[in-house]
Structure formats: structure tokens, C-alpha cells
Design an enzyme around this catalytic site. Structure first.
Site, PDB file in Angstrom:
ATOM      1  N   GLY A  91      -7.309  -1.817   3.401  1.00 16.51           N
ATOM      2  CA  GLY A  91      -6.848  -3.068   3.992  1.00 16.51           C
ATOM      3  C   GLY A  91      -6.546  -4.104   2.934  1.00 16.51           C
TER       4      GLY A  91
ATOM      5  N   LEU B 265      -2.336  -2.059  -0.391  1.00 18.67           N
ATOM      6  CA  LEU B 265      -1.890  -0.956  -1.257  1.00 18.67           C
ATOM      7  C   LEU B 265      -1.611   0.328  -0.464  1.00 18.67           C
ATOM      8  CD1 LEU B 265      -4.184  -1.464  -4.386  1.00 18.67           C
ATOM      9  CD2 LEU B 265      -1.964  -2.501  -3.852  1.00 18.67           C
TER      10      LEU B 265
ATOM     11  N   ASP C 285       5.805   2.377   3.449  1.00 15.59           N
ATOM     12  CA  ASP C 285       4.528   2.802   2.854  1.00 15.59           C
ATOM     13  C   ASP C 285       4.366   4.318   2.944  1.00 15.59           C
ATOM     14  OD1 ASP C 285       4.235   0.102   2.721  1.00 15.59           O
ATOM     15  OD2 ASP C 285       2.305  -0.007   3.756  1.00 15.59           O
TER      16      ASP C 285
END
Ligand code: ATP
Ligand code: MEV
Ligand code: MG
Length: 432
Positions: free
Chosen positions: A142, A145, A207
Site C-alpha cells: 500500500g 509501488l 501496474d
């Protein structure tokens, strides 16, 4: 299927374009050397599926027979004989799963278990015997990254292998460079996006794309969700010296993406201009980063763009006093340009370090960060993508230790995890 096995996927750092990526603007991101590892072992009781996610204090088992397989699979769509990752989560399936999830009290555990079961019930079947899925990560959770994406990619790849939709990875890292068309990685990417949808509702997909393919990319989600996103590999990432500093302020990507959504609804024209500025900025950065020569002038421009991008993210309301503090400290010490990275609201900042800063000044700045409780990571950019490690490919004398659930649970920190499992050092890892 030979058990046990590992899969692993990296976290990411967004250099330019977080949040605007959700609105189909281009963004630039690179994989990190920090990663999640998932170990799949047979369950003692073949009817049981167990999750051991100690990083988020989740340990939970289900009896496979309690899962409403037939009701769920009635809603699963197939393409070319493989389950199709839909544009949206199917509400009927989420509803069917809610019964099996009813004893999970914390919302974090509910979301993580829902994500697992959603993928498990699509990619596996009731005939596959029970297993234990254990996850450890060297990424802060969280913190911007991409920890959720690295976990989604691990789950998607392991479950796709178990379901027989994808073969174990076979490529040595150097073979990968020549492979442009990669349907197995594409399948994993499409399912990890479903995982990300379970975690935060409206992900751009950047991501999980970085966690799947590794390296560095310019990424753009299409406005029409039925069209595939555009991913341009950036093979020669310029040599950027980055500091990655974690404020350790917890925040949720889902919440922050929702807050930007609210600004967008309230002030559509203003927010459209900010997002458009971010689009130009990512395009400018791409042009600069892909120049054959990356010298002083290019570095100076990159720092300016980092500062502008941070300002635009502040305008969208996703900074935090601790992120501003990191920015102030790095500016007072004149070490370089700083912006938040990932969803913001806490989490991490990146600092693009000036070339001429003395090592001593960098160290002094890191020490100053420490006095505020922040942690600075040393990591490299352009990390490797999703990988699997089969039992037989590991040296015989190491196998029992490497694949032991107990040993995996016992590693004290990220250094111990990497000490045993690093995809760079342990022989046997293969890449998709
Ligand atoms: N090691 C882990 N074990 C189990 N679940 C994890 C792990 N790491 C991440 N997760 C899941 O991902 C969630 C955090 O995702 P979130 O998107 O909020 O942050 P992030 O991915 O770290 O940051 P960002 O999306 O901004 O890059 C956790 O609440 C948990 O459900
Ligand atoms: C905030 C965001 O842009 C990046 C999170 O790492 C969300 C996304 O792109 O899915
Ligand atoms: Mg995330």
C-alpha cells in the site's frame, strides 16, 4: 501438475502519469527489483484450499466443496477454450462468492480473499485437489509501488498454470529480449488486471502490465475498454539515479482513485486540463528518455518534468504533508527533483538525483528522512517480469529448503527472502 512451485512478479515505479493513466493518458513506469513471491504446495487435506498471506496477517482455509462451482461457472465466458478476462467483474459471480467470504471480518482480508477466489474459480476447477498458497513480498504494501499488481500477477500466473491454461515459464532472461509476441504472458496480464479490478475497481492496467512484462514501458489504456491497451517497451532506459522513499503513511489506491474521480465530476473542465497537461508531460518525457544521447540537458529537463508532474498531482488532491516534507528536505539539501509515485496520499516519493551531488550529501538526506520515520530503498529500475520456479530445476541439495512452507514463513525480512529466492541469483527461475 508437479507441486510445489514458485512464481514471482515485480513491483513498479511510475515515473510519469499516475492517475492520468486511469483517464487513458500515457504513463511511463519501470519494474523494480523488489518483488512478490508465491509458493504453491499440496494441502495435507486434498479438499482444502488455504491462503497464507502473513504480510497482511491473513491465514484462511476453505473447503473446496463449499464453493458454488456450478453457479459460478455458469457465468464464465470462454475464448479459444480458455476463460476470458471480462471488461468488468461479473456481479453475479461476486454475489455467489459473498457466501463463502462471509466469515472474513476485516475489509482488507475480504478484498484479498475475494481477489483470490474470483481468479481461482475462473482459472481452476473443482477437480483440482486442494493446495496452499503462501505469499511473501519484499515490497512495502500500500505504498505506491504496485504491491497489489505483483500479487495479482503471481496469482494469475500460478492459477493459470494449475488450470492448464498456461505452461510453466521456459525462457532464460536473455531469451526474453528476442520475444515480441508472447501469448502466455498476455493471458497472465489479462487475468492480473481482473485481480487489480478486485483490489481497486478502476485500474488503468499499468501496474500489472509492468509486473507481467518487466522492464520499462510507456503505457496507455484505450478509452474504449474493449480495445487493448498500448504498451511500448523502452528497451534502453536512460541511467536515472533515483531515490525511493516511503513515508510509511498507509493509504488505499482504491480510495485515492475514487477521490480523483470526484474532482473530475465536480470540475470536469479544470480536471480535464490538468489531465491533458499530464498527457503532454508524459509524451515530452518519452521523447527525452528515448533520445540516443541522454546528457546534462536531458537530465535537467527530466527534473523539471518531475517537478511539474508533482505539482499537477497536488492539484488533483493526492499529495500528503509527509510527501511534501520529503520534497522540501530534498530541495533544501539540493539533491534533486521529487514527486509522489503511485496513487499518493502517503506511500512513496521518488527523487531524481542530480549527477553532481556528493554521496555524503545523499547519505545525510537519507538520514534526515529517517529522523521523520521514512525509509529509503535502494532498488534498480527495469526489473525482470513474471517468472516461475519449478522444483526439478533447482539444485537437488537446495530443493527441500527452497520449497518448504516453514522456511518460507520464517524469513525475517526482505533481505532474507531475496537471500534465498532472488530471481537474479537462484538457479532455476524461468520467465514468461
Ligand atoms: N504481500 C502481500 N500479501 C498479500 N496481499 C498483498 C500483499 N501485497 C499487497 N497485497 C494486497 O494489495 C493491497 C494493497 O494494494 P494497493 O493498490 O492499495 O497498494 P499498492 O499496490 O501497494 O500501491 P499502488 O497501487 O499505488 O502502486 C493490500 O491491501 C493487499 O490486499
Ligand atoms: C493511481 C494509479 O494511476 C497508479 C497506481 O499505481 C492507478 C492506476 O493506474 O491503476
Ligand atoms: Mg495497487
Amino acid at each position: 501438475m508437479t507441486l510445489p512451485f514458485f512464481v514471482s512478479a515485480p513491483g513498479k515505479v511510475i515515473i510519469f502519469g499516475e492517475h492520468s493513466a486511469v483517464y487513458s493518458k500515457p504513463a511511463i513506469a519501470a519494474a523494480l527489483s523488489l518483488r512478490a513471491y508465491l509458493l504453491v504446495t499440496p494441502s495435507k487435506d486434498p479438499k482444502k484450499i488455504t491462503l497464507n498471506f502473513p504480510d497482511v496477517e491473513l491465514s484462511h482455509s476453505w473447503n473446496k466443496e463449499d464453493i458454488p462451482w456450478d453457479e459460478i461457472q455458469a457465468h464464465v465466458q470462454f475464448k479459444d477454450g480458455r476463460p476470458l478476462a471480462t471488461e468488468e467483474l461479473v456481479p453475479e459471480i461476486t454475489n455467489e462468492l459473498s457466501g463463502v467470504l462471509s466469515d472474513l471480518e476485516s475489509s482488507l482480508h475480504y478484498v484479498a480473499s475475494h481477489c483470490f477466489l474470483y481468479m481461482y474459480t475462473h482459472l481452476c476447477s473443482k477437480e483440482i485437489p486442494g493446495m496452499t498458497f503462501s505469499i511473501r513480498s519484499t515490497l512495502p504494501i500500500g505504498a505506491g509501488l504496485g504491491s497489489s499488481a505483483s500479487v495479482s500477477v503471481c496469482l494469475a500466473s500460478a492459477l493459470a498454470v494449475l488450470g492448464g491454461h498456461v505452461q510453466h515459464a521456459t525462457l532464460h532472461q536473455n531469451d526474453k529480449v528476442t520475444k515480441n509476441h508472447n501469448p502466455e504472458a498476455d493471458f497472465i496480464d489479462s487475468w492480473s488486471l481482473i485481480g487489480e479490478k478486485c483490489y481497486h475497481g478502476n485500474p488503468s492496467g499499468i501496474d500489472n502490465a509492468v509486473a507481467t512484462y518487466g522492464g520499462a514501458v510507456m503505457y496507455q489504456r484505450m478509452k474504449n475498454p474493449s480495445q487493448p491497451s498500448v504498451r511500448t517497451n523502452m528497451r534502453n532506459l536512460p541511467p536515472l539515479k533515483l531515490l525511493l522513499t516511503n513515508t510509511k503513511i498507509p493509504r488505499s489506491t482504491a480510495y485515492l482513485v475514487g477521490q480523483v474521480g470526484k474532482i473530475n465530476e465536480k470540475y470536469p473542465k479544470t480536471s480535464a486540463s490538468i489531465l491533458e497537461a499530464m498527457e503532454h508531460l508524459a509524451n515530452d518525457a518519452y521523447q527525452i528518455m528515448t533520445r540516443p544521447f541522454f546528457g546534462k540537458e536531458e537530465k535537467e529537463k527530466m527534473r523539471e518534468l518531475v517537478n511539474i508532474n508533482h505539482g499537477l498531482l497536488v492539484a488533483l488532491g493526492v499529495s500528503h504533508p509527509s510527501l511534501e516534507n520529503i520534497k522540501i528536505i530534498s530541495e533544501v539539501n539540493k539533491i534533486g527533483a521529487t514527486k509522489l509515485t503511485g496513487a499518493g496520499g502517503g506511500g512513496c516519493a521518488i527523487t531524481l538525483v542530480n549527477d553532481d551531488v556528493a554521496e555524503e550529501t545523499i547519505q545525510r538526506t537519507i538520514d534526515e528522512f529517517k529522523t521523520h520515520g521514512y525509509e529509503t530503498y535502494e532498488t534498480t529500475l527495469g526489473g525482470k517480469g513474471v517468472a516461475s520456479l519449478q522444483f526439478d530445476l533447482v539444485k537437488e541439495d537446495l530443493r527441500d529448503k527452497v520449497f518448504s512452507d516453514e522456511a518460507f514463513a520464517s524469513y525475517k525480512d526482505r533481505f532474507e527472502i531475496d537471500g534465498v529466492l532472488s530471481v537474479d541469483n537462484l538457479e532455476g527461475w524461468r520467465f514468461w
